[in-house]
Write a protein that holds these residues in place. Structure first.
Motif, mmCIF file in Angstrom:
data_model
loop_
_atom_site.group_PDB
_atom_site.id
_atom_site.type_symbol
_atom_site.label_atom_id
_atom_site.label_comp_id
_atom_site.label_asym_id
_atom_site.label_seq_id
_atom_site.Cartn_x
_atom_site.Cartn_y
_atom_site.Cartn_z
ATOM 1 N N VAL A 31 0.629 -1.281 0.038
ATOM 2 C CA VAL A 31 -0.054 -0.263 -0.041
ATOM 3 C C VAL A 31 0.826 1.314 0.007
ATOM 4 C CG1 VAL A 31 -1.725 1.299 1.244
ATOM 5 C CG2 VAL A 31 -1.800 -1.183 1.388
ATOM 6 N N ILE A 32 0.774 1.980 -1.142
ATOM 7 C CA ILE A 32 1.665 3.280 -1.226
ATOM 8 C C ILE A 32 0.825 4.350 -0.532
ATOM 9 C CG2 ILE A 32 2.874 4.935 -2.584
ATOM 10 C CD1 ILE A 32 3.643 1.966 -2.995
ATOM 11 N N VAL A 33 1.469 5.167 0.172
ATOM 12 C CA VAL A 33 0.842 6.325 0.919
ATOM 13 C C VAL A 33 1.705 7.492 0.808
ATOM 14 C CG1 VAL A 33 0.319 6.869 3.412
ATOM 15 C CG2 VAL A 33 -0.054 4.676 2.852
ATOM 16 N N ASP A 34 0.920 8.337 0.196
ATOM 17 C CA ASP A 34 1.567 9.767 -0.152
ATOM 18 C C ASP A 34 0.668 10.607 0.109
ATOM 19 O OD1 ASP A 34 3.012 12.029 -1.061
ATOM 20 O OD2 ASP A 34 3.479 11.212 -2.984
ATOM 21 N N VAL A 35 0.455 11.131 1.356
ATOM 22 C CA VAL A 35 -0.675 12.002 1.784
ATOM 23 C C VAL A 35 -0.898 13.365 1.000
ATOM 24 C CG1 VAL A 35 -2.110 13.066 3.299
ATOM 25 C CG2 VAL A 35 -1.355 10.630 4.115
ATOM 26 N N LEU A 36 0.280 14.002 0.959
ATOM 27 C CA LEU A 36 0.188 15.565 0.391
ATOM 28 C C LEU A 36 1.214 15.447 -0.802
ATOM 29 C CD1 LEU A 36 0.654 17.596 3.665
ATOM 30 C CD2 LEU A 36 -1.467 17.312 1.920
ATOM 31 N N GLU A 186 4.841 24.245 3.702
ATOM 32 C CA GLU A 186 5.308 24.588 2.347
ATOM 33 C C GLU A 186 4.334 24.702 1.369
ATOM 34 O OE1 GLU A 186 8.026 22.383 -0.936
ATOM 35 O OE2 GLU A 186 7.306 21.040 0.575
ATOM 36 N N LEU A 187 3.273 23.855 1.493
ATOM 37 C CA LEU A 187 1.839 23.932 0.478
ATOM 38 C C LEU A 187 1.148 25.275 0.950
ATOM 39 C CD1 LEU A 187 0.066 20.205 0.629
ATOM 40 C CD2 LEU A 187 1.462 21.530 -1.146
ATOM 41 N N ILE A 188 1.054 25.680 1.816
ATOM 42 C CA ILE A 188 0.356 27.060 2.213
ATOM 43 C C ILE A 188 1.132 27.996 1.635
ATOM 44 C CG2 ILE A 188 -0.146 28.694 4.065
ATOM 45 C CD1 ILE A 188 -1.043 25.910 5.792
ATOM 46 N N GLY A 189 2.352 27.919 1.838
ATOM 47 C CA GLY A 189 3.226 29.027 1.474
ATOM 48 C C GLY A 189 3.170 29.257 -0.298
ATOM 49 N N LYS A 190 2.878 27.962 -0.806
ATOM 50 C CA LYS A 190 2.882 28.041 -2.532
ATOM 51 C C LYS A 190 1.309 28.166 -2.875
ATOM 52 C CE LYS A 190 6.931 24.877 -3.344
ATOM 53 N NZ LYS A 190 7.433 23.831 -3.783
ATOM 54 N N ILE A 196 -5.161 20.885 2.005
ATOM 55 C CA ILE A 196 -4.885 20.230 3.270
ATOM 56 C C ILE A 196 -6.116 19.698 4.034
ATOM 57 C CG2 ILE A 196 -4.201 20.596 5.702
ATOM 58 C CD1 ILE A 196 -1.855 22.488 4.307
ATOM 59 N N PRO A 197 -7.247 20.319 4.013
ATOM 60 C CA PRO A 197 -8.477 19.786 4.922
ATOM 61 C C PRO A 197 -8.994 18.515 3.864
ATOM 62 C CG PRO A 197 -8.846 21.955 3.770
ATOM 63 C CD PRO A 197 -7.515 21.885 3.647
ATOM 64 N N LEU A 198 -8.804 18.733 2.418
ATOM 65 C CA LEU A 198 -9.076 17.581 1.840
ATOM 66 C C LEU A 198 -8.268 16.235 2.199
ATOM 67 C CD1 LEU A 198 -9.476 18.930 -1.896
ATOM 68 C CD2 LEU A 198 -11.344 18.257 -0.452
ATOM 69 N N ALA A 199 -6.874 16.257 2.320
ATOM 70 C CA ALA A 199 -6.020 15.384 2.461
ATOM 71 C C ALA A 199 -6.218 14.914 4.101
ATOM 72 C CB ALA A 199 -4.607 15.802 2.571
ATOM 73 N N ALA A 200 -6.781 15.867 4.723
ATOM 74 C CA ALA A 200 -6.840 15.461 6.202
ATOM 75 C C ALA A 200 -8.239 14.796 6.645
ATOM 76 C CB ALA A 200 -6.483 16.650 7.107
ATOM 77 N N ALA A 201 -9.046 14.648 5.666
ATOM 78 C CA ALA A 201 -10.419 14.245 6.087
ATOM 79 C C ALA A 201 -10.346 12.744 6.260
ATOM 80 C CB ALA A 201 -11.641 14.468 4.607
ATOM 81 N N LEU A 202 -10.702 12.299 7.394
ATOM 82 C CA LEU A 202 -10.455 10.769 7.876
ATOM 83 C C LEU A 202 -11.716 10.096 7.315
ATOM 84 C CD1 LEU A 202 -9.354 11.407 11.371
ATOM 85 C CD2 LEU A 202 -8.093 10.895 9.545
ATOM 86 N N ASN A 203 -11.619 8.888 6.673
ATOM 87 C CA ASN A 203 -12.365 7.973 6.195
ATOM 88 C C ASN A 203 -13.806 8.681 5.559
ATOM 89 O OD1 ASN A 203 -10.978 5.645 6.823
ATOM 90 N ND2 ASN A 203 -11.326 6.219 8.770
ATOM 91 N N VAL A 204 -13.595 9.526 4.753
ATOM 92 C CA VAL A 204 -14.687 9.979 4.028
ATOM 93 C C VAL A 204 -14.965 9.176 2.790
ATOM 94 C CG1 VAL A 204 -14.517 12.202 5.042
ATOM 95 C CG2 VAL A 204 -13.450 11.737 2.951
ATOM 96 N N SER A 205 -14.140 8.405 2.165
ATOM 97 C CA SER A 205 -14.037 7.669 1.178
ATOM 98 C C SER A 205 -14.185 6.135 1.074
ATOM 99 C CB SER A 205 -12.871 8.248 0.108
ATOM 100 O OG SER A 205 -12.971 7.560 -1.051
ATOM 101 N N THR A 206 -14.695 5.620 0.278
ATOM 102 C CA THR A 206 -14.562 3.877 0.222
ATOM 103 C C THR A 206 -13.974 3.372 -1.086
ATOM 104 O OG1 THR A 206 -16.871 3.809 -0.670
ATOM 105 C CG2 THR A 206 -16.919 3.758 1.636
ATOM 106 N N THR A 207 -13.441 4.576 -1.682
ATOM 107 C CA THR A 207 -12.583 4.137 -2.842
ATOM 108 C C THR A 207 -11.260 3.480 -2.485
ATOM 109 O OG1 THR A 207 -13.437 6.115 -4.059
ATOM 110 C CG2 THR A 207 -11.387 5.130 -4.611
ATOM 111 N N VAL A 208 -11.220 2.191 -3.450
ATOM 112 C CA VAL A 208 -9.933 1.318 -3.097
ATOM 113 C C VAL A 208 -9.072 1.626 -4.403
ATOM 114 C CG1 VAL A 208 -8.798 -0.659 -2.342
ATOM 115 C CG2 VAL A 208 -11.002 0.113 -1.364
#
Length: 219
Positions: A31-36, A186-190, A196-208
């Motif tokens: 499982v590849i995990v690259d949140v941001l 870094e993201l905010i600065g750019k 960020i809120p999209l990436a931080a949303a916990l278990n809002v998706s059932t997509t695999v």
């Protein structure tokens, strides 16, 4: 792989390209995990009916931002120096390759558990690079937490590396950590703070997302 392969544990965790090579030799599922932001972008593309093509990073490439994904994304090319590059590398190991993030952690864990059978599951925290793509690995907060969220949802025996990520995830205010960590700043600065809120949303998706030949598609 002896010491480095974390033999004897049902859930294992490592970082970056070397982690793919090491755990890919012994794990049925990676499982590849690259949140941001690669994994988050993949989840958004697939959950909105599209497909994603992970591409090895090149100097002139641009990764579509999560906040810019439309309602009907179609086939989206996703080059990135970490998540996409590791996904293409993971294919070479022969393991089943999934892509996970905070948004779909529980769903990905459930799928990985079924797909692995009696085999081990390897969680790859992508990390960042010092110098974008050519520098050494920089372990990062967001991928440690994303990996920990997936590990937490798995009831298999956990290596110490995996257990530590799970403990960190359970003890952390995730959105605050993503906002205040180096990658978030870094993201905010750019000008990409909306990711960020999209990436931080916990278990809002059932997509695999599962890698089929060269494309990531919904399982």
């Amino acid at each position: 792989m002896g010491y480095w392969g974390q033999d004897g544990f049902g859930v294992r965790l490592e970082w970056g390209r070397e982690g793919v090579e090491t755990l890919g030799a012994t794990c049925a599922v990676l499982v590849i995990v690259d949140v941001l932001s690669f994994s988050t972008t993949v989840d958004l593309v697939l959950s909105r009916g599209g497909r994603a093509r992970p591409l090895t990073w090149r100097a002139d490439a641009r990764l579509p931002r999560p906040a810019a994904i439309g309602d009907s994304p179609g086939l989206t090319d996703l080059p990135s120096p970490n998540g996409a590059t590791l996904t293409t590398k993971a294919k070479e190991t022969g393991a089943t390759v999934l892509v996970g993030c905070l948004r779909n952690a529980d769903a990905v864990a459930e799928a990985a558990n079924e797909l692995a059978g009696t085999g081990a599951i390897g969680i790859i925290a992508a990390g960042e690079r010092w110098g974008v793509s050519q520098g050494p690995l920089r372990p990062c907060v967001e991928d440690h937490l994303g990996a920990g969220a997936i590990v937490t949802a798995l009831s298999r025996t956990k290596s110490p590396e995996a257990a530590l990520a799970s403990a960190a995830y359970q003890a952390t205010d995730v959105e605050r950590a993503l906002t205040e960590c180096s990658s978030g700043r870094e993201l905010i600065g750019k000008g990409h703070g909306a990711d960020i809120p999209l990436a931080a949303a916990l278990n809002v998706s059932t997509t695999v997302p599962i890698l089929k030949t060269d494309l990531l598609e919904q399982l």
